[in-house]
Motif scaffolding. Structure first.
Motif, short mmCIF file in Angstrom:
data_model
loop_
_atom_site.label_atom_id
_atom_site.label_comp_id
_atom_site.label_asym_id
_atom_site.label_seq_id
_atom_site.Cartn_x
_atom_site.Cartn_y
_atom_site.Cartn_z
N LEU A 167 -14.28 7.84 -5.37
CA LEU A 167 -13.95 7.23 -6.66
C LEU A 167 -12.45 7.34 -6.96
O LEU A 167 -11.79 6.33 -7.26
N LEU A 168 -11.91 8.55 -6.87
CA LEU A 168 -10.48 8.73 -7.16
C LEU A 168 -9.60 8.04 -6.13
O LEU A 168 -8.53 7.53 -6.47
N GLY A 169 -10.06 8.03 -4.86
CA GLY A 169 -9.29 7.34 -3.83
C GLY A 169 -9.17 5.85 -4.13
O GLY A 169 -8.07 5.28 -4.08
N VAL A 170 -10.29 5.22 -4.46
CA VAL A 170 -10.27 3.78 -4.77
C VAL A 170 -9.43 3.51 -6.02
O VAL A 170 -8.58 2.62 -6.02
N LEU A 171 -9.65 4.27 -7.09
CA LEU A 171 -8.92 4.03 -8.33
C LEU A 171 -7.41 4.26 -8.16
O LEU A 171 -6.60 3.46 -8.63
N SER A 172 -7.04 5.35 -7.50
CA SER A 172 -5.61 5.62 -7.33
C SER A 172 -4.97 4.61 -6.37
O SER A 172 -3.82 4.21 -6.56
N GLY A 173 -5.72 4.18 -5.35
CA GLY A 173 -5.20 3.16 -4.43
C GLY A 173 -4.95 1.84 -5.15
O GLY A 173 -3.92 1.20 -4.95
N LEU A 174 -5.91 1.44 -6.00
CA LEU A 174 -5.73 0.20 -6.77
C LEU A 174 -4.56 0.32 -7.74
O LEU A 174 -3.78 -0.63 -7.91
N ALA A 175 -4.44 1.48 -8.38
CA ALA A 175 -3.32 1.69 -9.31
C ALA A 175 -1.97 1.63 -8.58
O ALA A 175 -1.02 1.01 -9.06
N GLY A 192 -1.27 1.00 -1.43
CA GLY A 192 -2.61 1.30 -1.94
C GLY A 192 -3.43 2.14 -0.99
O GLY A 192 -4.06 3.12 -1.38
N VAL A 193 -3.40 1.77 0.30
CA VAL A 193 -4.18 2.52 1.30
C VAL A 193 -3.64 3.94 1.45
O VAL A 193 -4.42 4.90 1.50
N THR A 194 -2.32 4.08 1.50
CA THR A 194 -1.73 5.42 1.66
C THR A 194 -2.10 6.33 0.50
O THR A 194 -2.52 7.49 0.70
N VAL A 195 -1.98 5.83 -0.72
CA VAL A 195 -2.30 6.65 -1.89
C VAL A 195 -3.80 6.95 -1.94
O VAL A 195 -4.21 8.07 -2.25
#
Length: 198
Positions: free
Chosen positions: A43-51, A151-154
């Motif tokens: 969840l956090l990976g997807v949200l932070s990547g999108l941000a 996005g992928v890196t974050v």
């Protein structure tokens, strides 16, 4: 003579979730911890990547809005400039150019041009609102690549940190379990010794 293999213990999947008299509370806590860490990492990976991708995309759009292409003229032969400046991977060289800023003032500076351009050749340079030279803002595939990579890196970094936190929590549970076993053994071991020696 046929070789025999040692019997392997059968793996029981999801054993921490099943009712079992041998299952400890710490086993169930560990199962919930691992599940929570996995869900939170995703969840956090997807949200932070999108941000992060949105932030980079916005930054690139701002760069594109703040810079504009301007016609400039080479004031020296690019071939002569190669001796004093280094070539980059694109095959361009840095040579002196002159351009007119939006306020009408003349400016000079160095810009990347084709190595065979003679003096007087018109080239396109990018300037900021004050008329200073800036790098050309990434567009098209290059801009999309930068956005996706950010996005992928974050996302991977954030998810990895959450999973690492889950792993550290699991290790702490294991250490507490070992301490509990040690305390239990110190209570039981003297009675076993008496039986063995008596």
């Amino acid at each position: 003579m046929a070789r025999t293999r040692g019997a392997r213990p059968r793996r029981v999947r999801l054993w921490r979730w099943r009712r079992n008299p041998l299952r400890r509370r710490s086993d169930l806590a560990e199962a919930w911890l691992l599940l929570g860490a996995l869900v939170l990492a995703l969840l956090l990976g997807v949200l932070s990547g999108l941000a992060a991708a949105g932030a980079v995309d916005g930054s690139l759009a701002e760069r594109r809005a703040r810079s504009s292409p301007v016609a400039a003229v080479l004031t020296e032969d690019a071939a002569g400039a190669t001796a004093s400046v280094t070539e980059n991977g694109d095959g361009g060289v840095w040579a002196k150019v002159r351009w007119t800023a939006p306020d009408g003032t003349l400016h000079t500076g160095r810009a990347e041009v084709s190595p065979r351009s003679p003096a007087g050749t018109e080239v396109t340079v990018w300037t900021d609102p004050a008329g200073r030279l800036v790098a050309a803002p990434p567009e098209g595939a290059e801009a999309r690549f930068q956005t996706v990579m950010a996005g992928v890196t974050v996302a991977v970094t954030t998810g990895g940190l959450v999973l690492l936190g889950g792993r550290l929590g699991r290790r702490r549970l294991e250490l507490r379990r070992l301490d509990a076993w040690e305390a239990e053994w110190s209570r039981v071991e003297p009675s076993w010794r008496r039986r063995m020696t008596g």
